[in-house]
Write a protein that holds these residues in place. Structure first.
Motif, short mmCIF file in Angstrom:
data_model
loop_
_atom_site.label_atom_id
_atom_site.label_comp_id
_atom_site.label_asym_id
_atom_site.label_seq_id
_atom_site.Cartn_x
_atom_site.Cartn_y
_atom_site.Cartn_z
N GLY A 1 38.51 0.75 35.76
CA GLY A 1 38.41 0.58 37.21
C GLY A 1 38.62 1.88 37.96
O GLY A 1 38.17 2.95 37.52
N ARG A 2 39.28 1.77 39.10
CA ARG A 2 39.51 2.95 39.93
C ARG A 2 41.00 3.27 40.08
O ARG A 2 41.37 4.40 40.35
N TYR B 1 36.21 -7.46 41.69
CA TYR B 1 35.89 -7.15 43.09
C TYR B 1 34.48 -7.65 43.44
O TYR B 1 34.22 -8.13 44.54
N ARG B 2 33.59 -7.53 42.46
CA ARG B 2 32.21 -8.00 42.69
C ARG B 2 32.18 -9.53 42.85
O ARG B 2 31.43 -10.06 43.67
N ARG C 1 29.26 6.28 47.40
CA ARG C 1 30.29 5.45 46.77
C ARG C 1 31.50 6.30 46.36
O ARG C 1 32.64 5.86 46.47
N ILE D 1 43.57 1.74 37.93
CA ILE D 1 44.30 1.07 36.84
C ILE D 1 45.50 1.91 36.40
O ILE D 1 46.61 1.40 36.25
O1 DC Z 1 33.07 -0.35 38.61
P1 DC Z 1 32.17 -1.11 39.58
O2 DC Z 1 31.06 -0.29 40.17
O3 DC Z 1 31.68 -2.41 39.03
O4 DC Z 1 33.14 -1.46 40.80
C1 DC Z 1 32.69 -2.20 41.89
C2 DC Z 1 33.46 -1.81 43.14
O5 DC Z 1 34.80 -2.22 43.08
C3 DC Z 1 33.46 -0.34 43.50
O6 DC Z 1 33.05 -0.22 44.85
C4 DC Z 1 34.88 0.11 43.41
C5 DC Z 1 35.67 -1.17 43.43
N1 DC Z 1 36.78 -1.17 42.48
C6 DC Z 1 38.03 -0.89 42.97
O7 DC Z 1 38.18 -0.62 44.16
N2 DC Z 1 39.09 -0.91 42.15
C7 DC Z 1 38.95 -1.20 40.84
N3 DC Z 1 40.02 -1.22 40.04
C8 DC Z 1 37.66 -1.46 40.33
C9 DC Z 1 36.59 -1.43 41.18
#
Ligand code: DC
Length: 228
Positions: free
Chosen positions: A133-134, A38-39, A184, A136
């Protein structure tokens, strides 16, 4: 021992990336940092003027998606896997404040999520993978054999993040970091598409009062129970 998929989800700055990477190394699995993907999309959008002062040009970003290639280079001497954007190593740049402050808005776009989810699922085709991640355990690999949801209080996460940033020489206050973490958390848990939430069959790891070594032992025990 069978090869499995390990999904590690959780709040930002909960330490999940470090634990996912260390676990993968210990058990000889591939590690994929889905947040880095995503970054990388966010960095592409910033570089191409798709994100500007006036916001994100969603249509332009969706049209550009076929031109954005993301891959990973295995860990080198620094022990860290590097993220490549169209072949260029962008590992440092994707962690800077500019990308960090825009990535949540990019991660809200359904077409971006669909594309990255498909890419993430390809990585899991042969199993033997740890992905953090968020979403997965909920969306990317709803059938993952092992699912962990990492939880820690915003205050503890803010304290850790301050230490990390200070070690990098950045001047920050505890108050502003805590505020950013709370913001966040809010964005991650309330977005429409694949919000952060615990999968029903995920095991919670509350690491507020655990050392890194204790966390690793906890993960290894769960892994052996699942894969043996
Ligand atoms: O884990 P991180 O802080 O590097 O994640 C960066 C951004 O990406 C964070 O705003 C949430 C999003 N993200 C997401 O929506 N889904 C994911 N599977 C991983 C990260």
């Amino acid at each position: 021992m069978k090869k499995i998929i390990i999904a590690i989800d959780g709040y930002s700055s909960s330490g999940k990336s470090t634990m996912a990477r260390d676990l993968a190394k210990k058990i000889g699995y591939v590690y994929v940092d889905s947040g880095a993907m995503y970054r990388a999309v966010t960095l592409y959008a910033l570089r191409h003027g798709i994100i500007s002062e006036s916001g994100i040009d969603t249509e332009a970003l969706v049209n550009a998606l076929p031109d954005i290639r993301i891959s990973f280079e295995p860990a080198g001497a620094d022990g860290i896997q590097h993220t490549l954007l169209n072949g260029e190593d962008v590992e440092r740049e994707i962690r800077d404040m500019q990308v960090s402050s825009k990535v949540s808005s990019v991660a809200e776009i359904p077409e971006v999520r669909q594309r990255l989810t498909a890419l993430q699922q390809e990585y899991g085709e042969h199993k033997g993978i740890v992905m953090d991640g968020r979403d997965i355990g909920t969306t990317v690999f709803p059938h993952a054999e092992m699912k962990v949801f990492v939880d820690a209080s915003p205050e503890e996460r803010a304290r850790r993040r301050v230490r990390e940033l200070e070690a990098k020489g950045e001047k920050v206050t505890y108050g502003e970091v805590l505020e950013n973490i709370r913001h966040r958390d809010f964005l991650d848990t309330t977005r429409k598409e694949s919000p952060l939430c615990k999968a029903a069959d995920a095991v919670v790891l509350d690491n507020d009062r655990m050392t890194i070594a204790e966390q690793m032992q906890w993960l290894l025990d769960l892994y052996h129970k699942t894969a043996d």
